[in-house]
Design a protein around this motif. Structure first.
Motif, PDB file in Angstrom:
ATOM      1  N   LYS A  68       0.815  -1.218   0.000  1.00 46.74           N
ATOM      2  CA  LYS A  68       0.000   0.000   0.000  1.00 46.74           C
ATOM      3  C   LYS A  68       0.848   1.267   0.000  1.00 46.74           C
ATOM      4  N   LYS A  69       2.155   1.134   0.299  1.00 44.79           N
ATOM      5  CA  LYS A  69       2.988   2.333   0.379  1.00 44.79           C
ATOM      6  C   LYS A  69       4.227   2.282  -0.482  1.00 44.79           C
ATOM      7  N   GLU A  70       4.576   1.093  -0.987  1.00 43.71           N
ATOM      8  CA  GLU A  70       5.791   1.012  -1.769  1.00 43.71           C
ATOM      9  C   GLU A  70       5.761  -0.166  -2.738  1.00 43.71           C
ATOM     10  N   SER A  71       6.693  -0.096  -3.661  1.00 40.45           N
ATOM     11  CA  SER A  71       6.862  -1.189  -4.609  1.00 40.45           C
ATOM     12  C   SER A  71       8.347  -1.525  -4.665  1.00 40.45           C
ATOM     13  N   PHE A  72       8.631  -2.790  -4.913  1.00 42.74           N
ATOM     14  CA  PHE A  72      10.011  -3.226  -5.050  1.00 42.74           C
ATOM     15  C   PHE A  72      10.200  -3.849  -6.430  1.00 42.74           C
ATOM     16  N   LEU A  73      11.361  -3.579  -6.980  1.00 39.52           N
ATOM     17  CA  LEU A  73      11.763  -4.261  -8.211  1.00 39.52           C
ATOM     18  C   LEU A  73      12.957  -5.129  -7.843  1.00 39.52           C
ATOM     19  N   HIS A  74      12.709  -6.436  -7.798  1.00 36.87           N
ATOM     20  CA  HIS A  74      13.752  -7.377  -7.422  1.00 36.87           C
ATOM     21  C   HIS A  74      14.477  -7.840  -8.684  1.00 36.87           C
ATOM     22  N   ILE A  75      15.794  -7.817  -8.610  1.00 35.27           N
ATOM     23  CA  ILE A  75      16.601  -8.255  -9.745  1.00 35.27           C
ATOM     24  C   ILE A  75      17.411  -9.461  -9.293  1.00 35.27           C
ATOM     25  N   THR A  76      17.135 -10.597  -9.912  1.00 34.37           N
ATOM     26  CA  THR A  76      17.790 -11.850  -9.531  1.00 34.37           C
ATOM     27  C   THR A  76      18.906 -12.168 -10.510  1.00 34.37           C
ATOM     28  N   ALA A  77      20.102 -12.401  -9.952  1.00 33.79           N
ATOM     29  CA  ALA A  77      21.266 -12.761 -10.764  1.00 33.79           C
ATOM     30  C   ALA A  77      21.407 -11.843 -11.974  1.00 33.79           C
ATOM     31  N   PRO A  78      21.571 -10.551 -11.733  1.00 28.93           N
ATOM     32  CA  PRO A  78      21.621  -9.596 -12.851  1.00 28.93           C
ATOM     33  C   PRO A  78      22.818  -9.816 -13.771  1.00 28.93           C
ATOM     34  N   LYS A  79      22.604  -9.390 -15.017  1.00 29.04           N
ATOM     35  CA  LYS A  79      23.658  -9.444 -16.023  1.00 29.04           C
ATOM     36  C   LYS A  79      24.006  -8.007 -16.439  1.00 29.04           C
ATOM     37  N   PRO A  80      25.162  -7.813 -17.048  1.00 30.01           N
ATOM     38  CA  PRO A  80      25.537  -6.452 -17.481  1.00 30.01           C
ATOM     39  C   PRO A  80      24.473  -5.772 -18.344  1.00 30.01           C
ATOM     40  N   GLU A  81      23.748  -6.537 -19.133  1.00 30.57           N
ATOM     41  CA  GLU A  81      22.713  -5.941 -19.989  1.00 30.57           C
ATOM     42  C   GLU A  81      21.507  -5.422 -19.207  1.00 30.57           C
ATOM     43  N   ASP A  82      21.456  -5.698 -17.915  1.00 32.43           N
ATOM     44  CA  ASP A  82      20.400  -5.138 -17.071  1.00 32.43           C
ATOM     45  C   ASP A  82      20.741  -3.717 -16.616  1.00 32.43           C
ATOM     46  N   SER A  83      21.930  -3.265 -16.920  1.00 34.59           N
ATOM     47  CA  SER A  83      22.347  -1.908 -16.557  1.00 34.59           C
ATOM     48  C   SER A  83      21.460  -0.903 -17.271  1.00 34.59           C
ATOM     49  N   ALA A  84      20.849  -0.028 -16.484  1.00 37.14           N
ATOM     50  CA  ALA A  84      19.924   0.982 -17.011  1.00 37.14           C
ATOM     51  C   ALA A  84      19.409   1.795 -15.829  1.00 37.14           C
ATOM     52  N   THR A  85      18.619   2.809 -16.127  1.00 35.18           N
ATOM     53  CA  THR A  85      17.894   3.524 -15.084  1.00 35.18           C
ATOM     54  C   THR A  85      16.477   2.969 -15.027  1.00 35.18           C
ATOM     55  N   TYR A  86      16.024   2.648 -13.840  1.00 33.26           N
ATOM     56  CA  TYR A  86      14.695   2.075 -13.654  1.00 33.26           C
ATOM     57  C   TYR A  86      13.790   3.143 -13.022  1.00 33.26           C
ATOM     58  N   LEU A  87      12.704   3.426 -13.712  1.00 33.20           N
ATOM     59  CA  LEU A  87      11.764   4.460 -13.281  1.00 33.20           C
ATOM     60  C   LEU A  87      10.497   3.842 -12.721  1.00 33.20           C
ATOM     61  N   CYS A  88       9.995   4.459 -11.674  1.00 30.79           N
ATOM     62  CA  CYS A  88       8.727   4.079 -11.075  1.00 30.79           C
ATOM     63  C   CYS A  88       7.762   5.247 -11.264  1.00 30.79           C
ATOM     64  N   ALA A  89       6.488   4.933 -11.465  1.00 29.91           N
ATOM     65  CA  ALA A  89       5.490   5.994 -11.655  1.00 29.91           C
ATOM     66  C   ALA A  89       4.160   5.541 -11.072  1.00 29.91           C
ATOM     67  N   VAL A  90       3.368   6.505 -10.595  1.00 29.34           N
ATOM     68  CA  VAL A  90       2.054   6.179 -10.051  1.00 29.34           C
ATOM     69  C   VAL A  90       0.983   6.972 -10.783  1.00 29.34           C
ATOM     70  N   HIS A  91      -0.143   6.319 -10.983  1.00 35.32           N
ATOM     71  CA  HIS A  91      -1.294   6.956 -11.601  1.00 35.32           C
ATOM     72  C   HIS A  91      -2.405   6.961 -10.559  1.00 35.32           C
ATOM     73  N   PRO A  92      -2.773   8.132 -10.049  1.00 31.06           N
ATOM     74  CA  PRO A  92      -3.802   8.174  -9.017  1.00 31.06           C
ATOM     75  C   PRO A  92      -5.193   7.947  -9.597  1.00 31.06           C
ATOM     76  N   ARG A  93      -6.098   7.594  -8.694  1.00 31.21           N
ATOM     77  CA  ARG A  93      -7.489   7.455  -9.111  1.00 31.21           C
ATOM     78  C   ARG A  93      -8.046   8.806  -9.525  1.00 31.21           C
ATOM     79  N   THR A  94      -8.988   8.777 -10.428  1.00 34.81           N
ATOM     80  CA  THR A  94      -9.613  10.005 -10.900  1.00 34.81           C
ATOM     81  C   THR A  94     -10.377  10.691  -9.777  1.00 34.81           C
ATOM     82  N   ARG A  95     -10.173  11.992  -9.669  1.00 33.87           N
ATOM     83  CA  ARG A  95     -10.875  12.794  -8.660  1.00 33.87           C
ATOM     84  C   ARG A  95     -11.818  13.739  -9.397  1.00 33.87           C
ATOM     85  N   SER A  96     -13.059  13.709  -9.034  1.00 29.82           N
ATOM     86  CA  SER A  96     -14.060  14.611  -9.617  1.00 29.82           C
ATOM     87  C   SER A  96     -14.110  14.516 -11.132  1.00 29.82           C
TER      88      SER A  96
END
Lengths: 114, 112
Positions: A68-96
């Motif tokens: 309810k308050k956070e999200s995790f992105l778990h990376i198992t046994a990463p490889k060099p090709e996993d190198s990147a910037t990882y972005l998180c975003a939230v879409h709130p419920r519609t208000r009015s």
């Protein structure tokens, strides 16, 4: 105001060294939480959408989870090709009935060393 | 499958010159369309969004404007560029109720 905080800002892993990226969010009602991968000089590439607490999604070495308050992105046994910037975003419920914009975090820059 | 295009990929423009960036989407109808700007060390900033032809909503008052002359075409414009307009501009589309936004390759704009 909706907020998304990602940690750490940067992460350096040895190849095969598993870890997790964190996305903490504050939103008055969550419609969806998104994870993207972004390579330098390119547009974000969609990875996952999570809608409710307890939901999990997997893709190759990546697994995203949501509470309810956070999200995790778990990376198992990463490889060099996993190198990147990882972005998180939230879409709130519609208000009015109006459009509620998606709020993005600054991202976690992941470097996986061979 | 759906594809989103942006051009040009890179652009270097003098201060005070006009701007036109174009975004087109293939393989879908009546998408929601978005323009974002991404600056180093900052999250994506929503500039404009559109839910249909001729329908534009602005999120940030500035010297930029957007237009949607066709269902799958979204244009970002400026009459006179400022130094602060430099950045990485991203176009995104969304299939309405499905919510997920898919991004184009981006345009790197440098204003000198």
């Amino acid at each position: 105001e909706d907020q998304v905080t990602q940690s750490p800002e940067a992460l350096r892993l040895q190849e095969g060294e598993s870890s997790s990226l964190n996305c903490s969010y504050t939103v008055s009602g969550l419609r969806g939480l998104f994870w993207y991968r972004q390579d330098p000089g390119k547009g974000p590439e969609f990875l996952f959408t999570l809608y409710s607490a307890g939901e999990e999604k997997e893709k190759e070495r990546l697994k995203a989870t949501l509470t309810k308050k956070e999200s995790f992105l778990h990376i198992t046994a990463p490889k060099p090709e996993d190198s990147a910037t990882y972005l998180c975003a939230v879409h709130p419920r519609t208000r009015s009935g109006g459009y509620q914009k998606v709020t993005f975090g600054i991202g976690t820059k992941l470097q996986v060393i061979p | 499958s759906q594809t989103i295009h942006q051009w040009p990929a890179t652009l270097v423009q003098p201060v005070g010159s006009p701007l036109s960036l174009e975004c087109t989407v293939e393989g879908t109808s009546n998408p929601n369309l978005y323009w974002y700007r991404q600056a180093a060390g900052r999250g994506l900033q929503l500039l404009f969004y559109s839910v249909g032809i001729g329908q534009i909503s602005s999120e940030v008052p500035q010297n930029l404007s957007a237009s949607r002359p066709q269902d799958r075409q979204f244009i970002l414009s400026s009459k006179k560029l400022l130094l602060s307009d430099s950045g990485f501009y991203l176009c995104a589309w969304e299939a309405g109720l499905r919510d997920t936004q898919y991004f184009g390759p981006g345009t790197r704009l440098t204003v000198l």
